[in-house]
Design an enzyme around this catalytic site. Sequence first.
Site, PDB file in Angstrom:
ATOM      1  N   ASP A 113       0.824  -1.131   0.072  1.00 53.96           N
ATOM      2  CA  ASP A 113       0.031   0.029   0.087  1.00 53.96           C
ATOM      3  C   ASP A 113       0.942   1.179   0.104  1.00 53.96           C
ATOM      4  O   ASP A 113       2.134   1.401   0.791  1.00 53.96           O
ATOM      5  CB  ASP A 113      -0.911  -0.116   1.213  1.00 53.96           C
ATOM      6  CG  ASP A 113      -2.236   0.888   1.230  1.00 53.96           C
ATOM      7  OD1 ASP A 113      -2.050   2.029   0.812  1.00 53.96           O
ATOM      8  OD2 ASP A 113      -3.328   0.212   1.192  1.00 53.96           O
ATOM      9  N   TYR A 159     -13.999   5.766 -13.649  1.00 57.76           N
ATOM     10  CA  TYR A 159     -13.668   4.483 -12.346  1.00 57.76           C
ATOM     11  C   TYR A 159     -14.242   3.347 -13.109  1.00 57.76           C
ATOM     12  O   TYR A 159     -13.357   2.292 -12.929  1.00 57.76           O
ATOM     13  CB  TYR A 159     -14.433   5.064 -11.025  1.00 57.76           C
ATOM     14  CG  TYR A 159     -14.274   3.886 -10.062  1.00 57.76           C
ATOM     15  CD1 TYR A 159     -13.265   3.317  -9.670  1.00 57.76           C
ATOM     16  CD2 TYR A 159     -15.682   3.481  -9.758  1.00 57.76           C
ATOM     17  CE1 TYR A 159     -13.420   2.401  -8.609  1.00 57.76           C
ATOM     18  CE2 TYR A 159     -15.777   2.386  -8.793  1.00 57.76           C
ATOM     19  CZ  TYR A 159     -14.603   1.919  -8.244  1.00 57.76           C
ATOM     20  OH  TYR A 159     -14.657   0.764  -7.362  1.00 57.76           O
ATOM     21  N   PHE A 193     -21.318  -4.531  -4.851  1.00 57.33           N
ATOM     22  CA  PHE A 193     -22.458  -3.371  -5.041  1.00 57.33           C
ATOM     23  C   PHE A 193     -22.125  -2.509  -3.837  1.00 57.33           C
ATOM     24  O   PHE A 193     -21.002  -1.938  -3.716  1.00 57.33           O
ATOM     25  CB  PHE A 193     -23.662  -4.214  -5.052  1.00 57.33           C
ATOM     26  CG  PHE A 193     -24.138  -4.621  -6.196  1.00 57.33           C
ATOM     27  CD1 PHE A 193     -23.297  -5.550  -6.918  1.00 57.33           C
ATOM     28  CD2 PHE A 193     -25.414  -3.906  -6.935  1.00 57.33           C
ATOM     29  CE1 PHE A 193     -23.742  -6.110  -8.143  1.00 57.33           C
ATOM     30  CE2 PHE A 193     -25.473  -4.530  -8.299  1.00 57.33           C
ATOM     31  CZ  PHE A 193     -24.518  -5.231  -9.145  1.00 57.33           C
TER      32      PHE A 193
END
Length: 318
Positions: free
Chosen positions: A31, A139, A167
């Site tokens: 990260d 995106y 979702f």
Amino acid sequence: MRILVTGGAGYIGATAVAILLEKGFEVTVLDDCSTGHAELVAPGAKFVKGSLLEKADVVTALEGCEAVMHFGAKSLVGESVLKPEIYWNTNVNGTRILLEAMRELSIKKIVFSSTAATYGEPKRTPITEEDETKPTNPYGSSKLAVDYMLTSESIAYGLAAISLRYFNVAGAYKSKSGWLTENHNPETHLIPNVLGATTENPLKVFGTDWQTADGTCIRDYVHVTDLIEAHISAIEKAIPGKHSIINLGSGGGYSVKEVIAAAAKAVGREIPFMATDRRPGDPAVLIADISKAEKVLNWKPTRNLEVMVQDAFESQKA
Ligand code: UDP
């Protein structure tokens, strides 16, 4: 088995790290902390602070790994419209570099964070994986491009790949070292904004004139813990030479007003809100057909909206 978790300092990635460690996996995190928080990474994971765009960082992070959970990405729809190049670079080029490094090191398994945004404005709900993909912002386009990339890599090089199309992810996980709170800056997601609403700063409800029963948008919310359990199953079920695309949701929907009511119950006070204009790019209804997840991953979410709101609330208090 050691798993590389890219984006492991973000809300969803850090939850994956904690659950994987608790289940006995070894974990390396890659990260760059551009949006993540190093303090969310559970102790016990090996942490490589570096970028997907720097191949040397990726190679270092992949050392000793047998599979990858790829969460690392830019994920703000609005920002992607204003600065698309960031999305093509980090999400698409970053994944290209990751796959190149995996190929060179013979690491042949990947589970990818795809999104319902790949479908765009749906023609029907619930949405199945066979439905048309027509993203309405960079995106979604960048995530769809990676889905195509994974299909071609699985055919050409025998990669075992699963794209999970999320979702609305919500709730929070309480790891051994504490709650892993959703903490974006700026926060755009509904549930944290509902919980943060005050009389001085009421929640803005983006449109009350949609073609739905109460006039507010309907979304399919899935608890982050359920979501990660699906990822672990995907790691186990991925097949060499095959790329599968699988929706992750609950299979049902709640309106913005229903979320507000659930939150009011969880926190024991009224949630101040005001109606504002619609947010550009929002479809009225997004609900997942999750029968493929049930069949292929042998997975079913078990935590409902009440639990999601309660856990989000507890994690914010902590
Ligand atoms: N929403 C809202 N106010 C907010 C944030 C979100 O009314 O402050 C609505 C938004 O229009 C959508 C739903 O809540 O219908 C979920 O939005 P969110 O940004 O959480 O996720 P998205 O559906 O965009 O992935």
